[in-house]
Design a protein around this motif. Structure first.
Motif, PDB file in Angstrom:
ATOM      1  N   UNK A  55     -99.335 -77.763  57.399  1.00  0.00           N
ATOM      2  CA  UNK A  55     -98.633 -78.997  58.214  1.00  0.00           C
ATOM      3  C   UNK A  55     -97.184 -78.245  58.437  1.00  0.00           C
ATOM      4  N   UNK A  56     -97.147 -77.687  59.373  1.00  0.00           N
ATOM      5  CA  UNK A  56     -95.836 -77.120  59.781  1.00  0.00           C
ATOM      6  C   UNK A  56     -94.833 -78.195  60.413  1.00  0.00           C
ATOM      7  N   UNK A  57     -94.998 -78.986  61.019  1.00  0.00           N
ATOM      8  CA  UNK A  57     -94.291 -80.110  61.528  1.00  0.00           C
ATOM      9  C   UNK A  57     -93.668 -80.636  60.293  1.00  0.00           C
ATOM     10  N   UNK A  58     -94.218 -80.964  59.307  1.00  0.00           N
ATOM     11  CA  UNK A  58     -93.622 -81.349  57.905  1.00  0.00           C
ATOM     12  C   UNK A  58     -92.652 -80.608  57.395  1.00  0.00           C
ATOM     13  N   UNK A  59     -93.168 -79.346  57.336  1.00  0.00           N
ATOM     14  CA  UNK A  59     -91.917 -78.199  57.096  1.00  0.00           C
ATOM     15  C   UNK A  59     -90.986 -78.252  57.841  1.00  0.00           C
ATOM     16  N   UNK A  60     -90.854 -78.169  58.961  1.00  0.00           N
ATOM     17  CA  UNK A  60     -89.795 -78.286  60.204  1.00  0.00           C
ATOM     18  C   UNK A  60     -89.052 -79.550  59.764  1.00  0.00           C
ATOM     19  N   UNK A  61     -89.410 -80.753  59.481  1.00  0.00           N
ATOM     20  CA  UNK A  61     -88.839 -81.820  59.296  1.00  0.00           C
ATOM     21  C   UNK A  61     -87.982 -81.460  57.939  1.00  0.00           C
ATOM     22  N   UNK A  62     -88.527 -81.069  57.070  1.00  0.00           N
ATOM     23  CA  UNK A  62     -87.883 -80.683  55.823  1.00  0.00           C
ATOM     24  C   UNK A  62     -86.614 -79.912  55.856  1.00  0.00           C
ATOM     25  N   UNK A  63     -86.896 -78.963  56.711  1.00  0.00           N
ATOM     26  CA  UNK A  63     -85.609 -77.877  57.089  1.00  0.00           C
ATOM     27  C   UNK A  63     -84.672 -78.874  57.750  1.00  0.00           C
ATOM     28  N   UNK A  64     -85.000 -79.687  58.749  1.00  0.00           N
ATOM     29  CA  UNK A  64     -84.100 -80.370  59.587  1.00  0.00           C
ATOM     30  C   UNK A  64     -83.228 -81.234  58.571  1.00  0.00           C
ATOM     31  N   UNK A  65     -83.845 -81.695  57.418  1.00  0.00           N
ATOM     32  CA  UNK A  65     -83.061 -82.834  56.651  1.00  0.00           C
ATOM     33  C   UNK A  65     -82.083 -81.895  56.053  1.00  0.00           C
ATOM     34  N   UNK A  66     -82.364 -80.628  55.527  1.00  0.00           N
ATOM     35  CA  UNK A  66     -81.435 -79.802  54.689  1.00  0.00           C
ATOM     36  C   UNK A  66     -80.337 -79.432  55.498  1.00  0.00           C
ATOM     37  N   UNK A  67     -80.723 -79.041  56.960  1.00  0.00           N
ATOM     38  CA  UNK A  67     -79.595 -78.599  57.740  1.00  0.00           C
ATOM     39  C   UNK A  67     -78.653 -79.813  58.255  1.00  0.00           C
ATOM     40  N   UNK A  68     -79.222 -81.162  58.416  1.00  0.00           N
ATOM     41  CA  UNK A  68     -78.461 -82.105  58.621  1.00  0.00           C
ATOM     42  C   UNK A  68     -77.446 -82.435  57.450  1.00  0.00           C
ATOM     43  N   UNK A  69     -78.000 -82.358  56.172  1.00  0.00           N
ATOM     44  CA  UNK A  69     -77.099 -82.537  55.069  1.00  0.00           C
ATOM     45  C   UNK A  69     -76.034 -81.411  55.216  1.00  0.00           C
ATOM     46  N   UNK A  70     -76.245 -80.285  55.448  1.00  0.00           N
ATOM     47  CA  UNK A  70     -75.168 -79.338  55.585  1.00  0.00           C
ATOM     48  C   UNK A  70     -74.344 -79.570  56.386  1.00  0.00           C
ATOM     49  N   UNK A  71     -74.595 -80.142  57.524  1.00  0.00           N
ATOM     50  CA  UNK A  71     -73.731 -80.388  58.703  1.00  0.00           C
ATOM     51  C   UNK A  71     -72.676 -81.642  58.412  1.00  0.00           C
ATOM     52  N   UNK A  72     -73.257 -82.604  57.721  1.00  0.00           N
ATOM     53  CA  UNK A  72     -72.695 -83.658  57.493  1.00  0.00           C
ATOM     54  C   UNK A  72     -71.845 -83.715  55.928  1.00  0.00           C
ATOM     55  N   UNK A  73     -72.145 -82.922  55.069  1.00  0.00           N
ATOM     56  CA  UNK A  73     -71.742 -83.052  53.833  1.00  0.00           C
ATOM     57  C   UNK A  73     -71.102 -81.551  53.237  1.00  0.00           C
ATOM     58  N   UNK A  74     -71.644 -80.752  53.833  1.00  0.00           N
ATOM     59  CA  UNK A  74     -71.602 -79.240  53.050  1.00  0.00           C
ATOM     60  C   UNK A  74     -72.511 -79.224  51.841  1.00  0.00           C
TER      61      UNK A  74
END
Length: 409
Positions: A368-387
């Protein structure tokens, strides 16, 4: 025949998940438990045109299979063929006024370049049909001598009735098989065949076409299905873990190949799982060389598209899904790649251990690669918003995305 160079796969902490994957033969998910060496055979290209996105999507799916297995600390014995003599290749060479051998070599070289750019892990054995002929001839002779094959005007056909398990790969009825046989290289309407579905094992020499010494079979060249059987049995043996390819190979190619192997060896099944990738469309129709509606990987690269963005476009769709290539899906992937690279460029960030496990869990669940990509998206969003304050977390994410998804950040 040589394959392409392997990109390094980073080692990750912890242990990967075993793979549950959809098996066409049973119609459901199966749990694969290979031994220390996982065995996979993926059908390769007929090299009369460049690598298109449909090809890339298929090889991306089975690259993920390899990466999941490597993450479980297994070795992977991966075999792929090249159908470097076949009617479409000969027809294209004649149309373009070029030597068929030169055309096959040119397109195979371009395929290697595309696979290298996309970071697809190479097969351990990369075998052309021509070089496999010495191993193919004895198999056809054995089938004929056992009564599982017969001659028709010098050609040799396999009798599908000789395999009691014929039909168990695709699960299709005879009428559907006959239609697909006509569409996909068979000759169900040829007079004299015992069964319309019987596929050719050995084609007697035709004037103006290449041929080889077939021993007691006479001069000729091999049929499509027996080529893969000879290569797979030689390098993997029966009962290997995964037989892979596009969904258009389930019938007739994988069905016929399984029957060839099962009659030859008396064993069942040929593969533990038959895994098929979906088709990619363009302008509402499946990409195909016959239609000419193709998006070529090499052309995208020439236009300056980052191969990592091409790979992310493929990963955004579940491997079994049929989907359509558009400018927008590539634009979305390019934007995603930019966000991910920005996120891992910092020296610290949110903790990454849970993300690695999310990616593993997603891929272990039928790739389930789309689910894997979504997980990385969430981590990247946290990084951008809060570091974050976890020193080294971006490096862990970068290595995990490389090792498990094949995307270099």
């Amino acid at each position: 025949m040589h394959a392409w160079p392997a990109s390094e796969v980073p080692a990750l902490p912890g242990q990967g998940r075993d793979l549950r994957i959809h098996d066409t033969a049973t119609g459901g998910l199966v749990s694969l438990d290979p031994g220390p060496v996982a065995r996979i055979y993926v059908c390769g290209i007929t090299p009369y045109d460049a690598t298109h996105i449909g090809h890339a999507a298929t090889y991306n799916a089975f690259d993920l299979v390899q990466r999941v297995w490597l993450d479980t600390k297994r070795q992977v014995h991966y075999v792929q063929n090249v159908t470097d003599v076949d009617d479409p290749l000969l027809e294209r060479a004649e149309r373009d006024g070029v030597d068929w051998v030169a055309l096959a070599e040119k397109e195979t070289a371009l395929f290697r370049e595309d696979m290298t750019a996309l970071r697809m892990l190479p097969p351990r054995h990369y075998i052309g049909a021509v070089e496999a002929i010495p191993g193919i001839v004895p198999l056809v002779e054995r089938l004929r001598d056992a009564g599982a094959a017969y001659e028709l005007d010098g050609d040799v056909y396999f009798s599908v009735g000789s395999d009691p398990n014929f039909g168990r790969v695709s699960g299709l009825d005879a009428a559907a098989m006959r239609l697909l046989s006509a569409e996909r290289g068979g000759d169900p309407d040829r007079p004299g065949k015992k069964n319309p579905l019987d596929p050719m094992l050995w084609m007697a020499a035709r004037e103006g076409e290449p041929s080889w010494d077939g021993g007691s079979l006479g001069r000729g060249r091999p049929g499509w299905h027996i080529e893969c059987v000879a290569i797979a049995l030689d390098h993997l043996g029966m009962g290997f873990d995964v037989q892979g390819g596009g969904s258009d190979l389930a019938f007739p190619h994988h069905e016929m190949g399984a029957s060839h192997a099962q009659v030859l060896t008396g064993e069942f099944p040929m593969a533990q799982a038959y895994v098929h990738a979906g088709m990619v469309a363009l302008d509402g129709e499946k990409m195909s060389k016959s239609r000419g509606n193709l998006v070529f990987v090499s052309k995208l690269r020439q236009d300056g598209v980052d191969p990592a963005a091409i790979r992310l476009t493929l990963l955004a769709h579940h491997y079994r899904a049929d989907w359509e290539w558009t400018d927008q899906v590539l634009t979305d992937a390019q934007a995603r790649l930019g966000r991910w690279r920005a996120a891992v460029s910092r020296p610290d960030g949110p903790p990454a251990e849970a993300l690695v496990e999310e990616i593993r869990e997603a891929l272990g669940n039928d790739l389930d690669a789309p689910a894997a990509l979504a997980a990385v998206d969430r981590w990247a969003a946290l990084q951008q918003e809060h570091g974050g304050t976890d020193i080294g977390a971006p490096g862990v994410v970068s290595r995990a995305v490389d090792a498990l998804l094949g995307v270099a950040l």
